[in-house]
Design a protein around this motif. Sequence first.
Motif, PDB file in Angstrom:
ATOM      1  N   LYS A  12       0.857  -1.189   0.000  1.00  0.00           N
ATOM      2  CA  LYS A  12       0.000   0.000   0.000  1.00  0.00           C
ATOM      3  C   LYS A  12       0.892   1.237   0.000  1.00  0.00           C
ATOM      4  O   LYS A  12       2.038   1.196   0.430  1.00  0.00           O
ATOM      5  CB  LYS A  12      -0.886  -0.008   1.243  1.00  0.00           C
ATOM      6  CG  LYS A  12      -1.847  -1.175   1.269  1.00  0.00           C
ATOM      7  CD  LYS A  12      -2.990  -0.864   2.244  1.00  0.00           C
ATOM      8  CE  LYS A  12      -4.129  -1.848   2.050  1.00  0.00           C
ATOM      9  NZ  LYS A  12      -3.869  -3.126   2.681  1.00  0.00           N
ATOM     10  N   LYS A  13       0.325   2.322  -0.479  1.00  0.00           N
ATOM     11  CA  LYS A  13       1.100   3.562  -0.559  1.00  0.00           C
ATOM     12  C   LYS A  13       1.710   3.936   0.784  1.00  0.00           C
ATOM     13  O   LYS A  13       2.856   4.362   0.859  1.00  0.00           O
ATOM     14  CB  LYS A  13       0.202   4.697  -1.060  1.00  0.00           C
ATOM     15  CG  LYS A  13       0.019   4.665  -2.549  1.00  0.00           C
ATOM     16  CD  LYS A  13      -0.830   5.831  -3.022  1.00  0.00           C
ATOM     17  CE  LYS A  13      -1.042   5.744  -4.519  1.00  0.00           C
ATOM     18  NZ  LYS A  13      -1.992   6.764  -5.002  1.00  0.00           N
ATOM     19  N   VAL A  14       0.962   3.772   1.822  1.00  0.00           N
ATOM     20  CA  VAL A  14       1.454   4.140   3.152  1.00  0.00           C
ATOM     21  C   VAL A  14       2.625   3.248   3.552  1.00  0.00           C
ATOM     22  O   VAL A  14       3.585   3.710   4.178  1.00  0.00           O
ATOM     23  CB  VAL A  14       0.301   4.109   4.192  1.00  0.00           C
ATOM     24  CG1 VAL A  14      -0.395   2.764   4.194  1.00  0.00           C
ATOM     25  CG2 VAL A  14       0.812   4.450   5.567  1.00  0.00           C
ATOM     26  N   ALA A  15       2.593   1.980   3.156  1.00  0.00           N
ATOM     27  CA  ALA A  15       3.679   1.056   3.474  1.00  0.00           C
ATOM     28  C   ALA A  15       4.935   1.413   2.681  1.00  0.00           C
ATOM     29  O   ALA A  15       6.053   1.286   3.172  1.00  0.00           O
ATOM     30  CB  ALA A  15       3.250  -0.378   3.174  1.00  0.00           C
ATOM     31  N   ILE A  16       4.751   1.854   1.450  1.00  0.00           N
ATOM     32  CA  ILE A  16       5.884   2.258   0.632  1.00  0.00           C
ATOM     33  C   ILE A  16       6.611   3.429   1.291  1.00  0.00           C
ATOM     34  O   ILE A  16       7.830   3.437   1.427  1.00  0.00           O
ATOM     35  CB  ILE A  16       5.402   2.660  -0.785  1.00  0.00           C
ATOM     36  CG1 ILE A  16       4.861   1.439  -1.522  1.00  0.00           C
ATOM     37  CG2 ILE A  16       6.549   3.287  -1.574  1.00  0.00           C
ATOM     38  CD1 ILE A  16       4.138   1.765  -2.817  1.00  0.00           C
ATOM     39  N   LYS A  17       5.835   4.393   1.736  1.00  0.00           N
ATOM     40  CA  LYS A  17       6.389   5.569   2.402  1.00  0.00           C
ATOM     41  C   LYS A  17       7.163   5.164   3.651  1.00  0.00           C
ATOM     42  O   LYS A  17       8.250   5.666   3.927  1.00  0.00           O
ATOM     43  CB  LYS A  17       5.217   6.490   2.773  1.00  0.00           C
ATOM     44  CG  LYS A  17       5.591   7.926   2.982  1.00  0.00           C
ATOM     45  CD  LYS A  17       4.296   8.730   3.147  1.00  0.00           C
ATOM     46  CE  LYS A  17       4.585  10.072   3.810  1.00  0.00           C
ATOM     47  NZ  LYS A  17       3.327  10.762   4.130  1.00  0.00           N
ATOM     48  N   GLU A  18       6.604   4.227   4.367  1.00  0.00           N
ATOM     49  CA  GLU A  18       7.165   3.801   5.646  1.00  0.00           C
ATOM     50  C   GLU A  18       8.456   3.000   5.473  1.00  0.00           C
ATOM     51  O   GLU A  18       9.339   3.041   6.324  1.00  0.00           O
ATOM     52  CB  GLU A  18       6.108   2.939   6.347  1.00  0.00           C
ATOM     53  CG  GLU A  18       6.258   2.840   7.840  1.00  0.00           C
ATOM     54  CD  GLU A  18       5.050   2.148   8.451  1.00  0.00           C
ATOM     55  OE1 GLU A  18       5.251   1.248   9.265  1.00  0.00           O
ATOM     56  OE2 GLU A  18       3.905   2.497   8.075  1.00  0.00           O
ATOM     57  N   HIS A  19       8.562   2.245   4.371  1.00  0.00           N
ATOM     58  CA  HIS A  19       9.685   1.326   4.199  1.00  0.00           C
ATOM     59  C   HIS A  19      10.575   1.694   3.023  1.00  0.00           C
ATOM     60  O   HIS A  19      11.230   0.833   2.445  1.00  0.00           O
ATOM     61  CB  HIS A  19       9.153  -0.096   4.009  1.00  0.00           C
ATOM     62  CG  HIS A  19       8.367  -0.577   5.174  1.00  0.00           C
ATOM     63  ND1 HIS A  19       8.951  -1.005   6.339  1.00  0.00           N
ATOM     64  CD2 HIS A  19       7.040  -0.657   5.370  1.00  0.00           C
ATOM     65  CE1 HIS A  19       8.010  -1.348   7.205  1.00  0.00           C
ATOM     66  NE2 HIS A  19       6.842  -1.140   6.640  1.00  0.00           N
ATOM     67  N   LEU A  20      10.609   2.959   2.700  1.00  0.00           N
ATOM     68  CA  LEU A  20      11.308   3.378   1.488  1.00  0.00           C
ATOM     69  C   LEU A  20      12.794   2.986   1.502  1.00  0.00           C
ATOM     70  O   LEU A  20      13.331   2.606   0.461  1.00  0.00           O
ATOM     71  CB  LEU A  20      11.154   4.894   1.296  1.00  0.00           C
ATOM     72  CG  LEU A  20      11.390   5.388  -0.129  1.00  0.00           C
ATOM     73  CD1 LEU A  20      10.507   4.633  -1.122  1.00  0.00           C
ATOM     74  CD2 LEU A  20      11.087   6.875  -0.220  1.00  0.00           C
ATOM     75  N   ASP A  21      13.432   3.062   2.659  1.00  0.00           N
ATOM     76  CA  ASP A  21      14.851   2.692   2.728  1.00  0.00           C
ATOM     77  C   ASP A  21      15.045   1.224   2.356  1.00  0.00           C
ATOM     78  O   ASP A  21      15.941   0.875   1.590  1.00  0.00           O
ATOM     79  CB  ASP A  21      15.403   2.935   4.135  1.00  0.00           C
ATOM     80  CG  ASP A  21      15.557   4.424   4.428  1.00  0.00           C
ATOM     81  OD1 ASP A  21      15.444   5.220   3.477  1.00  0.00           O
ATOM     82  OD2 ASP A  21      15.773   4.774   5.592  1.00  0.00           O
ATOM     83  N   GLU A  22      14.190   0.379   2.916  1.00  0.00           N
ATOM     84  CA  GLU A  22      14.290  -1.057   2.660  1.00  0.00           C
ATOM     85  C   GLU A  22      13.942  -1.366   1.199  1.00  0.00           C
ATOM     86  O   GLU A  22      14.555  -2.218   0.562  1.00  0.00           O
ATOM     87  CB  GLU A  22      13.328  -1.797   3.597  1.00  0.00           C
ATOM     88  CG  GLU A  22      13.680  -3.252   3.789  1.00  0.00           C
ATOM     89  CD  GLU A  22      12.752  -3.917   4.787  1.00  0.00           C
ATOM     90  OE1 GLU A  22      12.595  -5.134   4.702  1.00  0.00           O
ATOM     91  OE2 GLU A  22      12.168  -3.203   5.614  1.00  0.00           O
ATOM     92  N   ILE A  23      12.971  -0.641   0.668  1.00  0.00           N
ATOM     93  CA  ILE A  23      12.566  -0.838  -0.724  1.00  0.00           C
ATOM     94  C   ILE A  23      13.706  -0.459  -1.675  1.00  0.00           C
ATOM     95  O   ILE A  23      13.941  -1.144  -2.673  1.00  0.00           O
ATOM     96  CB  ILE A  23      11.294  -0.010  -1.026  1.00  0.00           C
ATOM     97  CG1 ILE A  23      10.110  -0.613  -0.270  1.00  0.00           C
ATOM     98  CG2 ILE A  23      11.007   0.019  -2.519  1.00  0.00           C
ATOM     99  CD1 ILE A  23       8.879   0.272  -0.259  1.00  0.00           C
ATOM    100  N   GLN A  24      14.422   0.580  -1.337  1.00  0.00           N
ATOM    101  CA  GLN A  24      15.555   0.984  -2.179  1.00  0.00           C
ATOM    102  C   GLN A  24      16.582  -0.135  -2.306  1.00  0.00           C
ATOM    103  O   GLN A  24      17.144  -0.356  -3.377  1.00  0.00           O
ATOM    104  CB  GLN A  24      16.233   2.221  -1.590  1.00  0.00           C
ATOM    105  CG  GLN A  24      15.436   3.496  -1.816  1.00  0.00           C
ATOM    106  CD  GLN A  24      16.165   4.713  -1.286  1.00  0.00           C
ATOM    107  OE1 GLN A  24      17.294   4.969  -1.655  1.00  0.00           O
ATOM    108  NE2 GLN A  24      15.508   5.449  -0.406  1.00  0.00           N
ATOM    109  N   LEU A  25      16.822  -0.842  -1.196  1.00  0.00           N
ATOM    110  CA  LEU A  25      17.770  -1.954  -1.236  1.00  0.00           C
ATOM    111  C   LEU A  25      17.285  -3.064  -2.158  1.00  0.00           C
ATOM    112  O   LEU A  25      18.076  -3.742  -2.816  1.00  0.00           O
ATOM    113  CB  LEU A  25      17.978  -2.518   0.176  1.00  0.00           C
ATOM    114  CG  LEU A  25      18.683  -1.591   1.180  1.00  0.00           C
ATOM    115  CD1 LEU A  25      18.694  -2.233   2.557  1.00  0.00           C
ATOM    116  CD2 LEU A  25      20.091  -1.274   0.730  1.00  0.00           C
ATOM    117  N   ILE A  26      15.983  -3.250  -2.216  1.00  0.00           N
ATOM    118  CA  ILE A  26      15.399  -4.321  -3.031  1.00  0.00           C
ATOM    119  C   ILE A  26      15.433  -3.967  -4.520  1.00  0.00           C
ATOM    120  O   ILE A  26      15.635  -4.842  -5.367  1.00  0.00           O
ATOM    121  CB  ILE A  26      13.942  -4.599  -2.569  1.00  0.00           C
ATOM    122  CG1 ILE A  26      13.942  -5.176  -1.148  1.00  0.00           C
ATOM    123  CG2 ILE A  26      13.232  -5.551  -3.524  1.00  0.00           C
ATOM    124  CD1 ILE A  26      12.567  -5.238  -0.514  1.00  0.00           C
TER     125      ILE A  26
END
Length: 55
Positions: A12-26
């Motif tokens: 969800k959009k809110v989860a993306i915002k919350e985990h952006l650092d981790e998402i960048q690694l992925i």
Amino acid sequence: MKLKGKSLCGLKKVAIKEHLDEIQLIVCKPKFICGKCARVAAHSGNLCRARKLTV
Ligand SMILES: [Zn+2]
């Protein structure tokens, strides 16, 4: 929440915002692309319909 093994596609959009650092690694060194959503990830488990990046 750990994103390992979770699909980026369903975030969800809110989860993306919350985990952006981790998402960048992925997504920073992708090996797979989702054939449905066009998202990319280093691990196939992070996509709902992973296909190998061939370029
Ligand atoms: Zn997907």
